[in-house]
Design an enzyme around this catalytic site. Structure first.
Site, PDB file in Angstrom:
ATOM      1  N   GLU A 117      50.844  36.640  30.727  1.00 53.05           N
ATOM      2  CA  GLU A 117      49.428  36.510  31.066  1.00 53.05           C
ATOM      3  C   GLU A 117      48.782  35.329  30.337  1.00 53.05           C
ATOM      4  O   GLU A 117      47.919  34.642  30.889  1.00 53.05           O
ATOM      5  CB  GLU A 117      48.697  37.817  30.739  1.00 53.05           C
ATOM      6  CG  GLU A 117      49.023  38.926  31.724  1.00 53.05           C
ATOM      7  CD  GLU A 117      48.416  40.262  31.346  1.00 53.05           C
ATOM      8  OE1 GLU A 117      47.531  40.280  30.464  1.00 53.05           O
ATOM      9  OE2 GLU A 117      48.801  41.276  31.929  1.00 53.05           O
TER      10      GLU A 117
ATOM     11  N   TRP B 251      49.825  32.394  32.324  1.00 57.45           N
ATOM     12  CA  TRP B 251      48.994  32.302  33.538  1.00 57.45           C
ATOM     13  C   TRP B 251      47.662  31.638  33.193  1.00 57.45           C
ATOM     14  O   TRP B 251      47.153  30.790  33.936  1.00 57.45           O
ATOM     15  CB  TRP B 251      48.730  33.690  34.125  1.00 57.45           C
ATOM     16  CG  TRP B 251      49.680  34.101  35.206  1.00 57.45           C
ATOM     17  CD1 TRP B 251      50.648  35.050  35.130  1.00 57.45           C
ATOM     18  CD2 TRP B 251      49.752  33.568  36.536  1.00 57.45           C
ATOM     19  NE1 TRP B 251      51.319  35.139  36.335  1.00 57.45           N
ATOM     20  CE2 TRP B 251      50.786  34.246  37.214  1.00 57.45           C
ATOM     21  CE3 TRP B 251      49.042  32.575  37.218  1.00 57.45           C
ATOM     22  CZ2 TRP B 251      51.135  33.962  38.536  1.00 57.45           C
ATOM     23  CZ3 TRP B 251      49.377  32.289  38.546  1.00 57.45           C
ATOM     24  CH2 TRP B 251      50.411  32.981  39.182  1.00 57.45           C
TER      25      TRP B 251
ATOM     26  N   TRP C  74      34.883  33.512  58.100  1.00 56.36           N
ATOM     27  CA  TRP C  74      34.481  34.574  57.184  1.00 56.36           C
ATOM     28  C   TRP C  74      33.329  35.392  57.746  1.00 56.36           C
ATOM     29  O   TRP C  74      32.463  34.860  58.450  1.00 56.36           O
ATOM     30  CB  TRP C  74      34.056  33.990  55.839  1.00 56.36           C
ATOM     31  CG  TRP C  74      35.106  33.215  55.107  1.00 56.36           C
ATOM     32  CD1 TRP C  74      35.159  31.869  54.920  1.00 56.36           C
ATOM     33  CD2 TRP C  74      36.276  33.747  54.466  1.00 56.36           C
ATOM     34  NE1 TRP C  74      36.269  31.511  54.197  1.00 56.36           N
ATOM     35  CE2 TRP C  74      36.978  32.655  53.903  1.00 56.36           C
ATOM     36  CE3 TRP C  74      36.785  35.037  54.304  1.00 56.36           C
ATOM     37  CZ2 TRP C  74      38.159  32.806  53.198  1.00 56.36           C
ATOM     38  CZ3 TRP C  74      37.974  35.194  53.597  1.00 56.36           C
ATOM     39  CH2 TRP C  74      38.652  34.094  53.050  1.00 56.36           C
TER      40      TRP C  74
ATOM     41  N   ASN D  68      42.595  44.013  34.632  1.00 53.93           N
ATOM     42  CA  ASN D  68      43.139  42.926  35.450  1.00 53.93           C
ATOM     43  C   ASN D  68      43.653  43.393  36.813  1.00 53.93           C
ATOM     44  O   ASN D  68      43.390  42.750  37.836  1.00 53.93           O
ATOM     45  CB  ASN D  68      44.261  42.208  34.696  1.00 53.93           C
ATOM     46  CG  ASN D  68      44.747  40.974  35.439  1.00 53.93           C
ATOM     47  OD1 ASN D  68      43.968  40.089  35.771  1.00 53.93           O
ATOM     48  ND2 ASN D  68      46.033  40.932  35.737  1.00 53.93           N
TER      49      ASN D  68
ATOM     50  N   TRP E 283      35.765  34.438  49.675  1.00 50.99           N
ATOM     51  CA  TRP E 283      36.137  34.668  48.275  1.00 50.99           C
ATOM     52  C   TRP E 283      35.126  34.062  47.298  1.00 50.99           C
ATOM     53  O   TRP E 283      35.004  34.526  46.163  1.00 50.99           O
ATOM     54  CB  TRP E 283      37.536  34.095  47.996  1.00 50.99           C
ATOM     55  CG  TRP E 283      37.642  32.605  48.206  1.00 50.99           C
ATOM     56  CD1 TRP E 283      37.977  31.968  49.366  1.00 50.99           C
ATOM     57  CD2 TRP E 283      37.394  31.578  47.235  1.00 50.99           C
ATOM     58  NE1 TRP E 283      37.957  30.599  49.177  1.00 50.99           N
ATOM     59  CE2 TRP E 283      37.614  30.329  47.880  1.00 50.99           C
ATOM     60  CE3 TRP E 283      37.018  31.584  45.895  1.00 50.99           C
ATOM     61  CZ2 TRP E 283      37.458  29.106  47.229  1.00 50.99           C
ATOM     62  CZ3 TRP E 283      36.863  30.365  45.235  1.00 50.99           C
ATOM     63  CH2 TRP E 283      37.087  29.145  45.897  1.00 50.99           C
TER      64      TRP E 283
ATOM     65  N   TRP F 175      40.655  34.219  42.055  1.00 49.61           N
ATOM     66  CA  TRP F 175      40.103  34.429  43.397  1.00 49.61           C
ATOM     67  C   TRP F 175      40.834  33.603  44.457  1.00 49.61           C
ATOM     68  O   TRP F 175      41.076  34.085  45.566  1.00 49.61           O
ATOM     69  CB  TRP F 175      38.602  34.133  43.410  1.00 49.61           C
ATOM     70  CG  TRP F 175      37.813  35.321  42.959  1.00 49.61           C
ATOM     71  CD1 TRP F 175      37.342  35.579  41.707  1.00 49.61           C
ATOM     72  CD2 TRP F 175      37.444  36.449  43.764  1.00 49.61           C
ATOM     73  NE1 TRP F 175      36.698  36.798  41.674  1.00 49.61           N
ATOM     74  CE2 TRP F 175      36.740  37.353  42.926  1.00 49.61           C
ATOM     75  CE3 TRP F 175      37.633  36.789  45.100  1.00 49.61           C
ATOM     76  CZ2 TRP F 175      36.237  38.569  43.385  1.00 49.61           C
ATOM     77  CZ3 TRP F 175      37.134  38.004  45.567  1.00 49.61           C
ATOM     78  CH2 TRP F 175      36.445  38.867  44.716  1.00 49.61           C
TER      79      TRP F 175
END
Length: 477
Positions: free
Chosen positions: A280, A283, A312, A347, A365, A388
């Site tokens: 993580e 990341w 959307w 998370n 998003w 996102w």
């Protein structure tokens, strides 16, 4: 006598602070600190009220810690970045600053601000020095054969681990008192002209020393069981350190330094290569490097060409139901209530709720990214945007568009007894461990009514629609 100015931004710490450490190298120098508050910019970036309060409290502690080193921290309010450029230039002239030291920020507007500040100061023969102090590895050094950012996380991770195991990590701590002339006329930091919202100081204690204490507690007590427990929402198994990373109270390097201190090199190497918690952190590194290479990401722009083909939905009713935690899906609603109340979210729940907004409600998003940022106490542009875009399948190394989190399955798997759900939705407390995951079905079978919203959409139907829309968008390209 040389006078150095350290410009504090997203780096409210003393340890592992490259800008501060570099400014203090010359023991004969006078060291000053400066923090410039930009409320209009915060509003533009949707900074949460809890984060605003957390930054203020942290700044007060930092000021006291710096005073112990004889370094005075000045505070100024400039509405926008552009106004701050003018103030910093005038401040440097007035205080006869010789050198400005700061740590880089990677957002588009932040980069533009720093370029202009350096240009202005150069006209007055004031040198500027920028440092990469928020990452483990200098952004721009991990590149593919073509000299670009790796598009696949797995390739980035391999290179990152290789460097981390070869690199000697050094603790940068300022311990000596500096030769600063204390200015007591600006001793207190005024309350921000930006809304505050209370947060739980037991969960998020203030200050660098308390953050390090929290890190040590995690590495001693929770770290070894992290891989097993990390996905279960009701277990207090995560580190809860993200808030400290987000405003630079804690550096990722400090995590590796302490981990290496607690375990032998053999275990340390194994953790770096295989541990989920280290993964993580990598990341986090990936998203930071990504923003460095592509600053436009901070402007809600994407790197793929086909996203413009997605039509959307502009359904305000569904968007508001998602924000309030009134979708009729218990795991979604309890997660959103956790976010709204606590300013933080587990998370995996971030992934489940964001997948639902984008792939089931088909809402852009960007709406989710903005809302999360407006509520999260640990809101971070690089990580929030990266997360996102990843879930929306439009970023680098994103999940395939056909991967859609099933709220019911996720709920049953990671909150088996409904403990987490019942904590945030007390009206479901009377339901059994089986019924709590799907109250609408319970209503139908028992013919009893529980005061809880009906599902605003059908998961299976909206999944089919999403698959068609995303497939069409990619094929149209």
């Amino acid at each position: 006598m040389i006078t150095n100015l350290v410009w504090f931004r997203n780096d409210l710490r003393i340890r592992d602070n490259l800008a501060l450490y570099s400014a203090c190298k010359n023991e004969k120098s006078i060291i000053l600190g400066l923090f410039v508050f930009v409320p209009a910019q915060w509003k533009f970036h949707s900074i949460s009220y809890k984060k605003s309060k957390f930054i203020y409290n942290s700044l007060v502690i930092l000021k006291k810690d710096l005073m112990k080193l004889n370094i005075f921290l000045y505070f100024h309010e400039s509405t926008t970045f552009l106004q701050s450029i003018k103030y910093i230039t005038e401040f440097c002239k007035k205080k006869k600053i010789d050198n400005l030291y700061y740590n880089y920020e990677y957002g588009f507007f932040e980069k533009q601000r720093d370029i202009l500040v350096e240009k202005k100061l150069k006209n007055y023969k004031i040198s500027s020095y920028g440092f990469h102090s928020s990452t483990l590895i200098t952004p721009g050094t991990i590149k593919n054969i073509k000299g670009n950012m790796y598009s696949k996380y797995s390739n980035f991770k391999k290179k990152c681990i290789l460097i981390l195991l070869q690199k000697k990590l050094v603790s940068l701590t300022i311990l000596k008192r500096q030769n600063t002339i204390i200015d007591t006329s600006h001793f207190h930091i005024p309350i921000f002209k930006f809304p505050f919202e209370k947060f739980n100081t037991q969960i998020f204690p203030i200050g660098e020393l308390k953050a390090i204490k929290k890190l040590k507690f995690f590495l001693k007590r929770k770290f070894n069981d992290y891989d097993i427990n990390r996905n279960y929402f009701s277990l207090n198994s995560t580190s809860m350190l993200s808030v400290y990373f987000s405003i630079g109270i804690l550096s990722p390097i400090r995590c590796f330094l302490i981990l290496h201190k607690y375990y032998s090199y053999t275990k340390y190497k194994k953790f770096v290569e295989n541990c989920s918690w280290i993964n993580e952190l990598i990341w986090r590194e990936f998203f930071k490097h990504l923003l460095y290479f592509y600053p436009k990401l901070s402007k809600q722009q994407v790197l793929c060409d086909w996203e413009k083909n997605i039509k959307w939905e502009k359904n305000k009713k569904n968007l508001n139901a998602w924000k309030k935690g009134e979708t009729g899906f218990p795991i979604i609603d309890s997660a959103m209530k956790q976010l709204n109340q606590m300013g933080w979210m587990h998370n995996r729940l971030r992934m489940i709720t964001s997948s639902f907004l984008v792939k089931n409600l088909l809402i852009n998003w960007r709406e989710g990214e903005k809302y999360f940022m407006s509520k999260l106490i640990d809101g971070d542009t690089a990580l929030n945007n990266g997360g996102w875009q990843w879930i929306a399948s439009v970023g680098l190394n994103n999940i395939p568009y056909f991967r859609i989190f099933n709220p019911l399955l996720q709920s049953k798997k990671f909150d088996k007894n409904g403990t987490f759900i019942k904590k945030y939705i007390p009206e479901l407390k009377k339901l059994s461990a089986i019924e709590v995951h799907n109250p609408s079905l319970w209503n139908k079978e028992t013919k009893k009514i529980v005061k809880y919203p009906k599902k605003i959409v059908s998961f299976s139907e909206t999944k089919k629609i999403a698959l068609k829309i995303f497939k069409f968008a990619k094929c149209k390209l």
